[in-house]
Design an enzyme around this catalytic site. Structure first.
Site, mmCIF file in Angstrom:
data_model
loop_
_atom_site.group_PDB
_atom_site.id
_atom_site.type_symbol
_atom_site.label_atom_id
_atom_site.label_comp_id
_atom_site.label_asym_id
_atom_site.label_seq_id
_atom_site.Cartn_x
_atom_site.Cartn_y
_atom_site.Cartn_z
ATOM 1 N N SER A 71 0.828 -1.206 0.000
ATOM 2 C CA SER A 71 0.000 0.000 0.000
ATOM 3 C C SER A 71 0.860 1.253 0.000
ATOM 4 C CB SER A 71 -0.914 0.008 1.234
ATOM 5 O OG SER A 71 -0.170 0.321 2.398
ATOM 6 N N SER A 73 0.716 3.688 2.278
ATOM 7 C CA SER A 73 0.641 4.348 3.582
ATOM 8 C C SER A 73 1.983 4.861 4.097
ATOM 9 C CB SER A 73 0.035 3.403 4.619
ATOM 10 O OG SER A 73 0.928 2.351 4.933
ATOM 11 N N LYS A 128 4.414 0.657 9.937
ATOM 12 C CA LYS A 128 4.239 2.074 10.243
ATOM 13 C C LYS A 128 5.505 2.588 10.940
ATOM 14 C CE LYS A 128 -0.125 1.803 8.958
ATOM 15 N NZ LYS A 128 -0.579 2.344 7.662
ATOM 16 N N SER A 216 -3.289 6.759 5.503
ATOM 17 C CA SER A 216 -2.714 5.747 6.387
ATOM 18 C C SER A 216 -3.718 5.357 7.462
ATOM 19 C CB SER A 216 -1.430 6.277 7.045
ATOM 20 O OG SER A 216 -0.953 5.370 8.021
#
Length: 258
Positions: A71, A73, A128, A216
Site C-alpha cells: 500500500s 501508507s 508504520k 494511512s
C-alpha cells in the site's frame, strides 16, 4: 494461535525431522548401517527437505524476514512494490509460532519503522513508523505533530510527484519532518480530512503512523500497538518492482531505511 506461514514452516520442520530422525533411530535398534542411497522414498524426501526448512525457519524467526509493501501508507519512504528486510532480533528474541519473547534486547525508539501484527486482526502484518513511546502524549492538529507538548519541526520540500501505483499521490505536499532527532519525509494533503486529538500511550504500547499522513490507517483510527504484536524493525530495501513503473526500480535497491 495464528495459523500463518511460520506455523506451517514449523510443522514442516517437525514432520520432516521426525520422519528422518525416526528412521535413523529405527536403523540403530535393528543394528543396521545407515545407507542414504537406499532410503525409502518418504525418508529420502524428509532427509532432503529437513535442513532446508530448518534453515529457513531459523532465518525467518530469529534473523530477518522479507516483506513486500502492498500500500501507499508509508510513501514517500516506502513505495508500493518495495521488498524490505525486517530485523527479527532488534526488539528481542521470540519463539516462532507462539511469539513468546525469551530474550530481551532493545525496545523500539521513536522514529523506527516497524512491522507488527495488526491488533484488530493479528493474521495481517502492518508497517508504520513509531511516533509515541509508552507514557508519551501525542498531539495531532492541523497536519502537525507534537510530542509531550513540543511541536515536531516540519520543513516544506515541494509538491510530490508520484510514480507507478503511487501516482495518485501526486500533488501532495512533501515535507521533511524532524521527529525529535529522526529526520524523514512525509506527505500531507491540506484538503484531506483526518482525525485530530491528543493520544496518551499506555505502558507496553506504541503509537504509530504512516508517513503518508492522509492515506494511512494507523493509531489515530484504531489505537495503540501492544508490545507483543511487534514483529521487527524494517531496515533495508532489497528489491523494488512495480508493474506500473517500468518494472524493477534499480534506484531503490540497497536503500537503508530510517
Amino acid at each position: 494461535m495464528d495459523y500463518d506461514f511460520s506455523f506451517f514452516l514449523f510443522v514442516a520442520t517437525v514432520v520432516t525431522g521426525v520422519i528422518w530422525g525416526g528412521y535413523v533411530a529405527w536403523l540403530k535398534t535393528q543394528n543396521r548401517p545407515y545407507d542414504a542411497e537406499n532410503e525409502p522414498w518418504l525418508v529420502e524426501y524428509a532427509h532432503s527437505f529437513f535442513p532446508v526448512v530448518l534453515i529457513v525457519l531459523v532465518l525467518r524467526s530469529f534473523i530477518a524476514e522479507p516483506f513486500r509493501i502492498p500500500s501507499a501508507s508509508m510513501m514517500p519512504t516506502l513505495l508500493i512494490g518495495d521488498f524490505i528486510l525486517v530485523n527479527k532480533f532488534t526488539y528481542g528474541i521470540r519463539l516462532p509460532v507462539i511469539n513468546k519473547k525469551v530474550i530481551e534486547v532493545n525496545e523500539p525508539q521513536r522514529g523506527d519503522i516497524v512491522v507488527f501484527r495488526f491488533p484488530k486482526d493479528p493474521t495481517v502484518d502492518y508497517i508504520k513508523r513509531v511516533i509515541g513511546l509508552p507514557g508519551d502524549k501525542i498531539g495531532y492538529f492541523n497536519k502537525t505533530l507534537s510530542v509531550n507538548g513540543a511541536p515536531v519541526s516540519q520543513a516544506a520540500i515541494g509538491t510530490y510527484e508520484g510514480r507507478g501505483q503511487g501516482q495518485d499521490m501526486s500533488g501532495s505536499i512533501e515535507l521533511n519532518e524532524d521527529l525529535t532527532g529522526v529526520e524523514h519525509k512525509i506527505l500531507v494533503r491540506q484538503e484531506a480530512p483526518t482525525v485530530e486529538g491528543v493520544f496518551v500511550v499506555p505502558e507496553g504500547h506504541y503509537f504509530v503512523m504512516g508517513d503518508n499522513r492522509d492515506n494511512s490507517n494507523d493509531s489515530r483510527y484504531w489505537g495503540m500497538v501492544p508490545e507483543q504484536n511487534l514483529v521487527g524493525k524494517a531496515f533495508f530495501i532489497w528489491m523494488s518492482w512495480d508493474w506500473q513503473d517500468k518494472g524493477v526500480g534499480f534506484d531503490r535497491i540497497g536503500t537503508a531505511l530510517k
